[in-house]
Design an enzyme around this catalytic site. Sequence first.
Site, PDB file in Angstrom:
ATOM      1  N   ARG A 176      -2.137  12.373  14.437  1.00 61.33           N
ATOM      2  CA  ARG A 176      -3.276  12.785  14.024  1.00 61.33           C
ATOM      3  C   ARG A 176      -3.560  14.451  14.829  1.00 61.33           C
ATOM      4  O   ARG A 176      -3.440  15.526  13.766  1.00 61.33           O
ATOM      5  CB  ARG A 176      -3.920  12.497  13.612  1.00 61.33           C
ATOM      6  CG  ARG A 176      -5.001  13.503  12.372  1.00 61.33           C
ATOM      7  CD  ARG A 176      -6.083  12.388  11.934  1.00 61.33           C
ATOM      8  NE  ARG A 176      -7.070  11.816  12.952  1.00 61.33           N
ATOM      9  CZ  ARG A 176      -7.410  10.360  12.939  1.00 61.33           C
ATOM     10  NH1 ARG A 176      -8.048  10.430  11.896  1.00 61.33           N
ATOM     11  NH2 ARG A 176      -8.534  10.607  13.756  1.00 61.33           N
ATOM     12  N   ARG A 235       1.399   0.115   7.319  1.00 62.18           N
ATOM     13  CA  ARG A 235       0.795  -0.807   6.528  1.00 62.18           C
ATOM     14  C   ARG A 235       2.241  -0.403   5.869  1.00 62.18           C
ATOM     15  O   ARG A 235       2.877   0.287   6.058  1.00 62.18           O
ATOM     16  CB  ARG A 235      -0.395   0.029   6.024  1.00 62.18           C
ATOM     17  CG  ARG A 235      -0.816  -0.796   7.569  1.00 62.18           C
ATOM     18  CD  ARG A 235      -1.510  -2.707   7.190  1.00 62.18           C
ATOM     19  NE  ARG A 235      -2.751  -3.133   7.568  1.00 62.18           N
ATOM     20  CZ  ARG A 235      -2.427  -3.615   8.387  1.00 62.18           C
ATOM     21  NH1 ARG A 235      -1.842  -3.634   9.263  1.00 62.18           N
ATOM     22  NH2 ARG A 235      -3.881  -4.041   8.820  1.00 62.18           N
ATOM     23  N   HIS A 282       4.489  -9.800   8.171  1.00 68.55           N
ATOM     24  CA  HIS A 282       3.555  -9.127   8.734  1.00 68.55           C
ATOM     25  C   HIS A 282       3.030  -9.953   9.885  1.00 68.55           C
ATOM     26  O   HIS A 282       2.093 -11.101   9.599  1.00 68.55           O
ATOM     27  CB  HIS A 282       2.693  -8.798   7.415  1.00 68.55           C
ATOM     28  CG  HIS A 282       1.275  -8.179   7.995  1.00 68.55           C
ATOM     29  ND1 HIS A 282       0.619  -7.203   6.988  1.00 68.55           N
ATOM     30  CD2 HIS A 282       0.747  -7.899   9.137  1.00 68.55           C
ATOM     31  CE1 HIS A 282      -0.426  -6.683   7.538  1.00 68.55           C
ATOM     32  NE2 HIS A 282      -0.028  -7.149   8.849  1.00 68.55           N
ATOM     33  N   GLY A 284       3.082  -9.198  13.137  1.00 69.39           N
ATOM     34  CA  GLY A 284       2.748  -8.910  14.608  1.00 69.39           C
ATOM     35  C   GLY A 284       1.794  -9.574  15.319  1.00 69.39           C
ATOM     36  O   GLY A 284       1.914  -9.412  16.239  1.00 69.39           O
TER      37      GLY A 284
END
Length: 319
Positions: A176, A235, A282, A284
């Site tokens: 970001r 996600r 999912h 991880g």
Amino acid sequence: MASADTTRATDVWLPIPATEIDGLPEDLSYVHWDAGPEYPADPARCAFYAVPYMKPADRILKPLPEMANVRVVQTLTAGIEHMLPAVPRLPAGAKLCNARGLHDASTAELTLTLILAALRDIPAFVRSQDAGQWRQGFRDSLADKSVLIVGYGSIGSAIEDRLTPFECARVARIARTARDTVRGPVLPLAELPAMLPDADVVIMATPLTEDTRGLVGADFLARMKDGALLVNIARGGVVDTKALLAELESGRLRAALDVTDPEPLPATHPLWHAPGVLITPHVGGPSTAFLPRAKRLLRDQLRLFAAGEPLRNVITTAG
């Protein structure tokens, strides 16, 4: 919400029995709740709520409206988007903390597993084994590839740590905000469009926010080079599934996905059978690395809580 009577809040709700966590502060009262149908104690007496891991959102959110005196809500996940709807109803001053660092090793391991399995076409070898067929041939190597990590928090950094021995041609980092690290510069998100065309492997490791939802859309994918591999361990909502399906079905891109949108992925969804895609459900975080790290995180946070010291990983404060 009425002002909290913190004198009533003395309990710590843990999804792991307190007897299994060494070094917990002795002056706190512990109860065990792992999202079962019955509460272990009065929710109004809960001061510290450690959220059960890998349980349905409706179940883990259920006691929060009754936790009128809670001061800390501690997740065991790095992502906290499933908890955000509850924040406006928390008592003023209550802190929501995530589990930054808890899943770094396990998720980074899976990321490398997905990359190597997809590039070396391990799924095809497994299908050949099932059929008793010996099929040799050249496959892609990670060596000499250019890798782009989008999202460079603790998980993104852990992924790069594990990429280092594989002799990649280059590892670039996007986050970001720009910053420097010991491994090199992290470029701002504004630089992403210019970086995509040079990457052989693009790893998505961003949190799911309003800024990142659908980030990997048609324009993003169109900028990726022919034959590139998209890896999503962030996600599912970070990726526009319809846009990705179009690229997979054309054969131009490949993907390795630990998360999907929707999730769980329905049995009839076309993503399951799209060419060039490897999907894991999912996973991880859930590995043998989880429990010892979860125990350490809870112990350390509760020591700070008991001592009245600032907590780590505070994402937001209600109020």
